[in-house]
Design a protein around this motif. Structure first.
Motif, PDB file in Angstrom:
ATOM      1  N   GLY A  93       0.816  -1.216   0.000  1.00 17.13           N
ATOM      2  CA  GLY A  93       0.000   0.000   0.000  1.00 17.13           C
ATOM      3  C   GLY A  93       0.843   1.257   0.000  1.00 17.13           C
ATOM      4  N   VAL A  94       1.909   1.274   0.806  1.00 13.64           N
ATOM      5  CA  VAL A  94       2.814   2.432   0.832  1.00 13.64           C
ATOM      6  C   VAL A  94       3.432   2.642  -0.540  1.00 13.64           C
ATOM      7  CG1 VAL A  94       4.971   3.332   1.799  1.00 13.64           C
ATOM      8  CG2 VAL A  94       3.313   2.204   3.296  1.00 13.64           C
ATOM      9  N   LEU A  95       3.817   1.555  -1.181  1.00 13.11           N
ATOM     10  CA  LEU A  95       4.428   1.641  -2.501  1.00 13.11           C
ATOM     11  C   LEU A  95       3.443   2.218  -3.515  1.00 13.11           C
ATOM     12  CD1 LEU A  95       7.277   0.835  -3.442  1.00 13.11           C
ATOM     13  CD2 LEU A  95       6.312  -1.325  -4.267  1.00 13.11           C
ATOM     14  N   LEU A  96       2.187   1.782  -3.458  1.00 17.73           N
ATOM     15  CA  LEU A  96       1.189   2.287  -4.400  1.00 17.73           C
ATOM     16  C   LEU A  96       0.827   3.742  -4.122  1.00 17.73           C
ATOM     17  CD1 LEU A  96      -1.307  -0.657  -5.025  1.00 17.73           C
ATOM     18  CD2 LEU A  96       0.784  -0.039  -6.209  1.00 17.73           C
ATOM     19  N   VAL A  97       0.919   4.151  -2.875  1.00 17.20           N
ATOM     20  CA  VAL A  97       0.693   5.565  -2.566  1.00 17.20           C
ATOM     21  C   VAL A  97       1.729   6.427  -3.278  1.00 17.20           C
ATOM     22  CG1 VAL A  97       0.900   7.298  -0.730  1.00 17.20           C
ATOM     23  CG2 VAL A  97      -0.552   5.294  -0.396  1.00 17.20           C
ATOM     24  N   HIS A  98       2.987   5.989  -3.249  1.00 17.88           N
ATOM     25  CA  HIS A  98       4.032   6.729  -3.971  1.00 17.88           C
ATOM     26  C   HIS A  98       3.714   6.776  -5.465  1.00 17.88           C
ATOM     27  CE1 HIS A  98       6.829   7.490  -0.729  1.00 17.88           C
ATOM     28  NE2 HIS A  98       6.796   6.226  -0.357  1.00 17.88           N
ATOM     29  N   SER A  99       3.188   5.691  -6.006  1.00 18.44           N
ATOM     30  CA  SER A  99       2.840   5.650  -7.424  1.00 18.44           C
ATOM     31  C   SER A  99       1.670   6.584  -7.730  1.00 18.44           C
ATOM     32  CB  SER A  99       2.464   4.223  -7.843  1.00 18.44           C
ATOM     33  OG  SER A  99       3.529   3.328  -7.624  1.00 18.44           O
TER      34      SER A  99
END
Length: 207
Positions: A93-99
């Protein structure tokens, strides 16, 4: 939570990017896909064709908008290394937030784009292909992370694919929740909430 609001220069860049997409979709919706040209998009967006190509490689991409992609920097390295929290789904989820922070979150574009995609199956196919590519990026990142604790490559493959599908489901959920609201909530905030809800559901199923 998500990062701070962008500065003036970044807001101007995003405004131009938004204007290009709005112009392209408006032409396609009113006059058909054949009427969409770089020159006409540029005229309506009040930019030069040269400026258009600083933002999009083609008129088709202007219609489709920004493709999500994982960050190719330290955030990805942190994820592969087992962080930032150590919980796989939370960290996805954190990674997709950056995306998602790199995408334009304009609610008006959603319905306009969906209308154009429904009327033009070839564009819809390209959108599905880009999402499949994004899923593969997530799957690859998860598989790399799992290497440290799972020696069986087939098990890693299956688990990574499942995690990527779940992640895209949470992303779709966030898009739906966000698009149905009239308030000031940002897409990245809804995405954070969707993954928090997912984590709560998973934890509840274990007790």
């Amino acid at each position: 939570m998500s990062d701070a609001e962008p500065g003036l220069r970044e807001r101007k860049r995003l405004a131009t990017r938004l204007a290009i997409q709005q112009a392209a979709l408006a032409i396609a919706a009113s006059d058909g896909l054949g009427a969409v040209t770089v020159d006409e998009i540029s005229r309506r967006a009040d930019i030069s064709p040269r400026t258009f190509f600083n933002y999009f490689p083609s008129k088709e991409q202007a219609l489709l908008g920004d493709d999500p992609t994982l960050p190719a920097d330290e955030q990805l390295d942190v994820f592969v290394g087992g962080g930032p929290s150590g919980d796989l789904l939370r960290d996805v989820g954190v990674l997709l937030v950056h995306s998602t922070q790199a995408l334009i979150d304009e609610r008006g574009l959603i319905s306009e784009r969906q209308e154009v995609l429904r009327a033009n199956p070839e564009l819809f196919s390209r959108r599905m292909a880009s999402m499949k590519e994004f899923q593969h990026e997530i799957e690859t990142a998860v598989a790399r992370r799992l290497e440290a604790g799972e020696p069986d490559p087939e098990v890693r493959r299956r688990q990574a694919r499942l995690a990527s599908i779940v992640a895209l489901g949470a992303l779709r959920h966030a898009w739906w929740e966000w698009s149905e609201q009239d308030g000031e909530t940002r897409l990245v905030d809804e995405l954070e909430q969707s993954f928090a809800d997912l984590g709560a559901l998973v934890s509840r199923s274990l007790v």
